[in-house]
Design a protein around this motif. Structure first.
Motif, PDB file in Angstrom:
ATOM      1  N   THR A   1      -4.591  13.687   1.563  1.00 18.65           N
ATOM      2  CA  THR A   1      -3.849  12.717   1.230  1.00 18.65           C
ATOM      3  C   THR A   1      -4.865  11.302   1.228  1.00 18.65           C
ATOM      4  O   THR A   1      -5.814  11.355   1.512  1.00 18.65           O
ATOM      5  CB  THR A   1      -2.862  12.225   2.161  1.00 18.65           C
ATOM      6  N   GLU A   2      -4.214  10.089   0.577  1.00 17.98           N
ATOM      7  CA  GLU A   2      -5.056   8.876   0.293  1.00 17.98           C
ATOM      8  C   GLU A   2      -4.006   7.880   0.566  1.00 17.98           C
ATOM      9  O   GLU A   2      -2.994   7.975   0.403  1.00 17.98           O
ATOM     10  CB  GLU A   2      -5.598   9.023  -0.889  1.00 17.98           C
ATOM     11  N   VAL A   3      -4.726   6.486   0.773  1.00 20.47           N
ATOM     12  CA  VAL A   3      -3.891   5.558   0.752  1.00 20.47           C
ATOM     13  C   VAL A   3      -4.444   4.499  -0.166  1.00 20.47           C
ATOM     14  O   VAL A   3      -5.744   4.418  -0.184  1.00 20.47           O
ATOM     15  CB  VAL A   3      -3.945   4.960   2.262  1.00 20.47           C
ATOM     16  N   ILE A   4      -3.504   3.760  -0.878  1.00 17.33           N
ATOM     17  CA  ILE A   4      -4.329   2.801  -1.851  1.00 17.33           C
ATOM     18  C   ILE A   4      -3.142   1.662  -2.001  1.00 17.33           C
ATOM     19  O   ILE A   4      -2.064   1.744  -1.427  1.00 17.33           O
ATOM     20  CB  ILE A   4      -4.356   3.556  -3.286  1.00 17.33           C
TER      21      ILE A   4
ATOM     22  N   ALA B   1       0.826  -1.257  -0.144  1.00 24.12           N
ATOM     23  CA  ALA B   1      -0.031  -0.140  -0.257  1.00 24.12           C
ATOM     24  C   ALA B   1       0.814   1.149   0.170  1.00 24.12           C
ATOM     25  O   ALA B   1       2.083   1.161   0.295  1.00 24.12           O
ATOM     26  CB  ALA B   1      -0.918  -0.049   1.264  1.00 24.12           C
ATOM     27  N   VAL B   2       0.256   2.365  -0.166  1.00 27.44           N
ATOM     28  CA  VAL B   2       1.124   3.623  -0.516  1.00 27.44           C
ATOM     29  C   VAL B   2       0.238   4.947   0.096  1.00 27.44           C
ATOM     30  O   VAL B   2      -1.060   4.782  -0.125  1.00 27.44           O
ATOM     31  CB  VAL B   2       1.684   3.848  -1.597  1.00 27.44           C
ATOM     32  N   VAL B   3       0.748   5.596   0.724  1.00 29.85           N
ATOM     33  CA  VAL B   3       0.321   6.775   1.257  1.00 29.85           C
ATOM     34  C   VAL B   3       0.698   7.944   0.347  1.00 29.85           C
ATOM     35  O   VAL B   3       1.687   8.140   0.218  1.00 29.85           O
ATOM     36  CB  VAL B   3       0.491   7.117   2.877  1.00 29.85           C
ATOM     37  N   GLN B   4      -0.177   8.648  -0.270  1.00 28.79           N
ATOM     38  CA  GLN B   4       0.048   9.527  -1.276  1.00 28.79           C
ATOM     39  C   GLN B   4      -0.576  10.887  -1.323  1.00 28.79           C
ATOM     40  O   GLN B   4      -1.753  10.803  -0.813  1.00 28.79           O
ATOM     41  CB  GLN B   4       0.719   9.134  -2.651  1.00 28.79           C
TER      42      GLN B   4
ATOM     43  N   VAL C   1      -4.880  -0.671   4.101  1.00 28.83           N
ATOM     44  CA  VAL C   1      -5.618   0.456   3.445  1.00 28.83           C
ATOM     45  C   VAL C   1      -6.689   0.891   4.470  1.00 28.83           C
ATOM     46  O   VAL C   1      -6.766   1.893   4.914  1.00 28.83           O
ATOM     47  CB  VAL C   1      -6.330   0.192   2.253  1.00 28.83           C
ATOM     48  N   ALA C   2      -7.436  -0.326   5.031  1.00 29.24           N
ATOM     49  CA  ALA C   2      -8.446  -0.042   5.749  1.00 29.24           C
ATOM     50  C   ALA C   2      -8.236   0.513   7.271  1.00 29.24           C
ATOM     51  O   ALA C   2      -8.650   1.329   7.769  1.00 29.24           O
ATOM     52  CB  ALA C   2      -9.331  -1.178   6.062  1.00 29.24           C
ATOM     53  N   ARG C   3      -6.915   0.044   7.602  1.00 27.96           N
ATOM     54  CA  ARG C   3      -6.390   0.215   8.889  1.00 27.96           C
ATOM     55  C   ARG C   3      -5.815   2.064   8.869  1.00 27.96           C
ATOM     56  O   ARG C   3      -5.861   2.738   9.924  1.00 27.96           O
ATOM     57  CB  ARG C   3      -5.297  -0.462   9.275  1.00 27.96           C
ATOM     58  N   VAL C   4      -5.037   2.067   7.643  1.00 30.44           N
ATOM     59  CA  VAL C   4      -4.516   3.596   7.581  1.00 30.44           C
ATOM     60  C   VAL C   4      -5.399   4.733   7.166  1.00 30.44           C
ATOM     61  O   VAL C   4      -5.334   5.884   7.697  1.00 30.44           O
ATOM     62  CB  VAL C   4      -3.210   3.465   6.463  1.00 30.44           C
ATOM     63  N   ASP C   5      -6.541   4.290   6.579  1.00 31.59           N
ATOM     64  CA  ASP C   5      -7.335   5.272   5.935  1.00 31.59           C
ATOM     65  C   ASP C   5      -8.060   6.207   7.017  1.00 31.59           C
ATOM     66  O   ASP C   5      -7.807   7.406   6.820  1.00 31.59           O
ATOM     67  CB  ASP C   5      -8.277   4.523   5.198  1.00 31.59           C
ATOM     68  N   PRO C   6      -8.463   5.726   8.258  1.00 23.29           N
ATOM     69  CA  PRO C   6      -9.114   6.755   9.091  1.00 23.29           C
ATOM     70  C   PRO C   6      -8.124   7.761   9.483  1.00 23.29           C
ATOM     71  O   PRO C   6      -8.398   8.765  10.320  1.00 23.29           O
ATOM     72  CB  PRO C   6      -9.620   5.754  10.180  1.00 23.29           C
ATOM     73  N   LEU C   7      -6.884   7.233   9.511  1.00 26.38           N
ATOM     74  CA  LEU C   7      -5.905   8.207  10.212  1.00 26.38           C
ATOM     75  C   LEU C   7      -5.055   9.190   9.443  1.00 26.38           C
ATOM     76  O   LEU C   7      -4.475   9.939   9.651  1.00 26.38           O
ATOM     77  CB  LEU C   7      -4.759   7.278  10.733  1.00 26.38           C
ATOM     78  N   LEU C   8      -5.567   9.321   7.982  1.00 28.76           N
ATOM     79  CA  LEU C   8      -4.868  10.167   7.025  1.00 28.76           C
ATOM     80  C   LEU C   8      -5.026  11.507   7.354  1.00 28.76           C
ATOM     81  O   LEU C   8      -6.014  12.215   7.634  1.00 28.76           O
ATOM     82  CB  LEU C   8      -5.688   9.558   5.770  1.00 28.76           C
TER      83      LEU C   8
END
Ligand SMILES: Nc1ncnc2c1ncn2[C@@H]1O[C@H](COP(=O)(O)OP(=O)(O)OP(=O)(O)O)[C@@H](O)[C@H]1O
Ligand SMILES: [Mg+2]
Lengths: 250, 873
Positions: free
Chosen positions: B240-243, B58-61, B229-236
């Motif tokens: 930014t986005e995580v995919i 996954a990547v946060v961008q 992705v599901a774990r990181v998404d709420p913290l973004l």
């Protein structure tokens, strides 16, 4: 067989000596001309007759520089045609020979006048206006000069062809069945013009024909069969020609 | 029975068959080749991204902010989010990346690359799972002043491991090269250059403080990318986005396809379509002539009892056979062309060495189908026309070419042309959305020209033929007559060339008008005498320090940057120009009333956005409303959590709300072609508004004396920034770039011209064949071979010149339509400039096409055997 049509004093303008023309090779060879020797006198009209396939057109083509002979020699005036290049033959035809064919004599994109002047134009020569007027008057075309061939009747087209053949004052005019496509009255008109050119202007004409009436306009007639000259006749009339054809056929 | 007829008809004329097949096959080959090439490149890029992201779960961008003039701009990711991620369970690897641009200076002191493929720079990632590159020689960078560079740049710049090199970031920085990188076995990827440095160095040189470009994540055993992705998404953090890695590959593919690749393929397909249209006309014409010649035969068939359908069937059968044959040849040829081009692209590094030709069924089906269909249509039209002739009429008269409908043609054609021109003209007084109308009008004009062609053929050929007739004597006169005798055929023959010439003319006129407009805008309106502009539009731009130093030079009167960019104003993306407030007035002559923390708009823009002086607008950095909504949801959630928390605990701080920047409109200026409708001071742009990290300085305008130029040049040299040009030189350079593009377009159009040439040659050959008797007669009465050749050749020239004249007229109209539409939409301004010299060259080339096309038919005509020709009927 040798036939000398001309009286010993008259010069032959076209002379064929022992001419043979063979088409094809091997089993399919055709001897279209087989040892023809003939001399066509200047200032006269000569008719060539004979059954279909006898070699009339071939003889004419060879004499006119349209075709080459297999053996023998053809002289046009003082020029030996044997060994001339295509270019030399073309220039010879352009400058010294006139043609009248049975049909398709004219270039459809050119007017009657332009068609008449075509050989001169090809040579880059400007026509002698006096002579041209005389020719055009003789064939009765003055009012039709700006018309295209498609706007002329068959007879008128042949008249243009005659005028074209005369216009460049060639040494000799060859006509291959010039009236073959015309009704007898129109044909007679054309032959009158040709005859007139010979009588009044001293033009030499060699005409191939199947028609005894047409042949009767000539000063003499030459009979061909199987590539050989089989007979000749001076001062022909339709009746005598018809007679002779019958005896030859028999 | 009918098929037998069709096959016999085809085999009876091998030469004609070759010409026809060539015309169709070339068009099909171009089309198929283009599609195969596109697919192959797409697959190659796909492979690149897939390998690059092989180990990425996954990547946060950052989210994409705008489609800026230099491509997508993504927001940055706050660096402290890296630390936050450490608390998320199930993550094995957290690898931040920092990407930017950096241009390597070669050992000859010349910057490498930058004229197209990007000059990338970033932190070197040693995990081979996360990095498609490997170190082929040397070692990874360890210290802040160490880098690795791609082996391709090393070769170009003659740099070896251990060398000290300068990298423009855009400020020149010295590094030691410790290693060379490769993609698999490939030195570089598509001409991109690469600089890899330590994370610390990248942070210092490439990133704005506290920001990274993206964060690559790898999950622990048993944690799927989706889980991550599901774990990181709420913290973004905001913007930014995580995919997942797969989504990333998909996104990268989309980006390159949506941009360069699609444009590239579309561009080629347009020219392939032009080639197909031209071959369509060529085929149509050849079949028209054949049908005319066969009218008698068809009439005979019908007289002996064949129905119209059967006669048509024979033609359809014959054309189908030719179409299938030619399309198969064309497809094969197309694959060959694509294969050759792929090899070329491999040697340029634009396609992976390992790439294999991707031949999709649809590409073959398209090429094949288009080829067969065009052939069928082109053949059926003349056949239907011929079959309408009653059998007896046809037997009586062979050349029954319909002339009766000329008045209808003239009217319809003229009306179409007028309607088209009026439609295009309407762009001038109704400037809204001009492109569809310009296109519609162009099509109408084009169809009008094709319809009108036969009407114009006779008079035009007559006029064109006049000088030829005058100079070339009787051969010229007959050539003219021949060109005029069948106007429909002349027009149809010329149409193929007309299309080619029209497109050439259109682009020539368009390019010259654009050049004139650019030069007018620059030389005419600019007050600054000198321009420093990086031609390296994919390079790193200029160092802001260089601009400051140039401004400080005593002989320099004023300096301003003038860079197009984009921003989001009141929620809408807008094109802006970034300028320096102090210099702007002096270098552009614009009195924009900029103060430094406001913006200025031109009158047109002010009206469009309904803005008045002193009013305020919103600049939003993220254009995505859903992101804002999400932030608001999170804020509410945090507030609720705080409310229900037991007293004494400190509630987690809510994430900061996005603050749209409000700025005032401090100036309204008259519309100028030098700048976009909105001016933004550089200080404002860099300080508050711009989210990406590079200053994006590409064009610097300098006002001053020649001494100023010399002084500025000395500064520029220190920054390897290229030449300080006079504004005239700069305009020329811009024109040069347009000329380069024009050159490529010309090269692509050569094929269309060749097909048209084949068409003319084919028709002439058929005409010569048709006129055998006549040509024989000409030869009998003394036309020499050279005269015959000259006659046929000049006919060819007259037809070609007719097509060229039509093409130039059509091209001028189309060029004018294209330019007015583009000038209107882009705000380029300027007026149509018709380059007479170029048009003369085009006309001469058109005539030369005639000479070439007439060559073989002329030779054939001259070779005719006189006797055989006289004997034929
Ligand atoms: N190009 C050729 N190839 C082969 N044979 C030919 C060729 N031209 C003519 N022949 C043959 O030569 C012979 C003479 O032909 P020619 O055309 O001279 O006859 P003709 O007397 O003019 O006949 P017609 O009165 O029918 O016109 C014929 O047997 C003909 O078949
Ligand atoms: Mg004959």
């Amino acid at each position: 067989m040798t036939t000398d049509l001309a009286p010993p004093t008259a010069t032959g303008i076209v002379t064929a000596t022992d001419v043979t023309k063979i088409y094809g090779s091997g089993e399919t060879t055709v001897r279209a001309l087989d040892g023809v020797t003939v001399s066509f006198p200047q200032g006269q009209m000569t008719a060539i007759m004979g059954p279909s396939g006898s070699g009339k057109s071939t003889l004419m083509h060879c004499c006119a520089g349209l075709d080459t002979v297999t053996s023998g020699s053809i002289r046009l005036g003082d020029v030996e045609l044997n060994g001339l290049s295509d270019k030399q033959l073309t220039l010879l035809r352009r400058d010294r020979v006139g043609f009248i064919f049975q049909a398709f004599n004219l270039i459809p994109t050119l007017t009657a006048k332009e068609n008449i002047e075509l050989p001169l134009a090809l040579a880059g020569r400007s026509p002698d206006p006096e002579w041209l007027r005389q020719v055009v008057d003789t064939v009765g075309l003055s009012s039709r000069l700006t018309h295209r061939p498609s706007e002329l009747s068959g007879g008128q087209q042949q008249r243009v062809a005659v005028a074209r053949a005369l216009a460049s004052q060639p040494d000799v005019i060859f006509a291959d069945e010039p009236t073959g496509n015309l009704d007898s009255r129109t044909g007679a008109e054309i032959l009158d013009f040709i005859r007139g050119a010979v009588t009044d202007l001293g033009q030499t004409v060699i005409v191939v024909t199947h028609d005894p009436v047409a042949a009767s306009y000539a000063d003499s007639v030459l009979f061909l069969a199987d590539g050989r000259i089989v007979d000749s006749m001076a001062d022909p009339t339709p009746a005598t020609v018809l007679d002779r054809i019958k005896t030859l056929d028999a | 029975m009918i098929l037998t007829l069709a096959r016999r008809g085809m085999l009876a004329h091998k030469r004609r068959l070759v010409g026809l097949t060539a015309a169709i096959a070339l068009g099909v080959a171009f089309l198929t080749g283009t599609l195969v090439l596109g697919d192959t490149m797409r697959a190659s890029f796909n492979e690149v991204f897939a390998t690059a992201n092989a180990g990425v779960d996954a990547v946060v961008q950052g989210k994409t902010i705008t489609d800026g003039p230099r491509g997508n701009e993504k927001a940055a990711v706050p660096a402290d989010f890296v630390a936050e991620l450490a608390d998320v369970p199930g993550i094995r690897t957290i690898q931040p990346t920092i990407d930017g641009l950096g241009q390597i200076v070669g050992s000859d002191d010349e910057p490498i690359g930058g004229n197209g493929p990007p000059t990338l720079a970033g932190n070197w990632i040693s995990d081979p799972d996360l990095n498609p590159q490997r170190i082929a020689e040397g070692r990874a960078p360890r210290a802040k002043d160490e880098i690795v560079i791609d082996a391709g740049s090393a070769e170009t710049g003659k740099i070896s491991v251990g060398d000290k090199v300068e990298v423009l970031l855009p400020k020149p920085v010295k590094f030691t090269v410790t290693g060379l990188t490769k993609y698999g076995e490939q030195n570089s990827l598509g001409g991109t250059t690469y600089v890899g440095m330590t994370y610390a160095a990248a942070e210092k040189h490439l990133a704005d403080k506290g920001e990274v470009s993206s964060i690559i994540l790898q999950g622990e055993e048993g944690v799927t990318p989706e889980d991550l992705v599901a774990r990181v998404d709420p913290l973004l953090p905001k913007k930014t986005e995580v995919i997942t890695g797969e989504q990333l590959t998909e996104q990268q593919n989309q980006e390159i396809q949506g941009g360069f690749l699609n444009f590239f393929t579309l561009f080629l397909v347009i020219f392939a379509v032009i080639a197909v249209i031209v071959s369509g006309f060529t085929i149509y014409n050849t079949f028209s002539v054949i049908t005319a010649q066969k009218t008698r035969e068809s009439a005979l068939l019908r007289a002996v009892g064949a129905s119209r359908v059967q006669v048509l069937g024979a033609v359809a059968g014959e054309s189908l056979l030719i179409g299938v044959l030619a399309s198969v040849v064309g497809c094969a040829l197309g694959i060959g062309i694509a294969a050759a081009l792929v090899e070329v692209f491999k040697s340029l590094g634009a396609v992976l060495d390992s790439a294999r030709l991707v031949i999709e069924p649809y590409a073959l089906a398209t090429g094949f189908g288009v080829g067969v269909l065009v052939t069928l249509i082109a053949a059926i039209f003349p056949a239907v026309r011929a079959s309408r002739v009653p059998p007896l009429a046809a037997l009586r008269d062979v050349a029954s070419e319909g002339r009766a409908r000329m008045p209808v043609r003239a009217t319809v054609g003229a009306l179409l042309i007028i309607a088209g021109v009026v439609t295009v003209c309407s762009v001038a007084w109704q400037p809204d959305n001009p492109l569809p109308r310009a296109a519609l009008g162009s099509v109408a004009v084009f169809v009008g020209f094709v319809v009108f062609g036969p009407v114009a053929a006779r008079p035009t050929a007559g006029v064109v033929g006049l000088p030829i007739a005058a100079v070339r004597g009787v051969s010229g006169r007959m050539a003219r007559g021949n060109a005029m005798r069948n106007p429909r055929r002349t027009a149809a023959t010329a149409t193929a060339l007309m299309v080619g010439v029209a497109v050439v003319t259109m682009f020539t006129i368009f390019a010259s008008s654009v050049k004139a407009a650019i030069s007018d805008n620059f030389v005419g309106e600019l007050r600054a005498q000198y321009v420093l502009s990086t031609t390296n539009f994919s390079g790193a731009g200029f160092d802001a320090a260089m601009v400051r130093k140039i401004r400080a030079l005593p002989p320099v009167e004023a300096v301003s940057t003038l860079d197009p960019a984009s921003a989001i104003i009141d929620g809408e993306p807008e094109d802006i120009t970034v300028v320096n407030v102090p210099g702007l007035g002096a270098v552009t002559g614009l009195d924009a009333g900029l103060t430094g923390d406001g913006i200025a708009v031109d009158r047109e823009k002010a009206e469009e956005l309904d803005l008045r002086l002193g009013e305020r607008v919103t600049f939003e950095q993220a254009g995505d409303p859903s992101a804002i909504a999400k932030q608001k949801r999170q804020k509410r959630r945090a507030a609720r959590a705080a409310a229900s928390a037991p007293p004494g605990t400190v509630p987690p701080a809510p994430p900061p709300e996005p603050k749209p920047v409000k700025v005032e409109v401090t100036g309204v200026y008259p519309k100028s072609n030098l700048v976009n409708g909105i001016l933004v001071p550089r200080s404002l742009y860099e300080g508050k508004l711009h989210a990406a990290d590079t200053p994006d300085i590409y064009t610097v305008l300098i006002k001053g004396s020649p001494e100023a130029q010399a002084a500025a040049q000395r500064v520029a040299d220190r920054y390897k920034a290229g030449d300080v040009l006079t504004r005239e030189e700069y305009a020329d350079e811009q024109a040069g770039q347009i000329d380069q593009l024009l050159g490529i377009i010309y090269a692509l159009l050569v094929l269309a011209i060749i097909i048209a040439l084949i068409g003319i040659a084919n028709t002439l050959s058929l005409s010569v064949f048709e006129r055998t008797r006549e040509l024989g007669l000409l030869r009998a009465v003394g036309q020499t071979r050279p005269q015959m050749r000259s006659m046929v050749r000049w006919e060819s020239v007259i037809i070609a010149v007719f097509g060229t004249i039509g093409g130039i007229a059509l091209g001028v109209l189309l060029g004018w339509a294209l330019f007015s539409a583009v000038a209107e939409t882009s705000g380029l301004g300027g007026s149509l400039s018709v380059p007479v010299g170029n048009l003369v060259v085009i006309a001469i080339i058109g005539a030369l096409v005639g000479v070439l096309a007439g060559w073989r038919p002329a030779a054939r005509a001259a070779r005719l055997n006189v006797l055989a020709a006289i004997a034929s009927e």
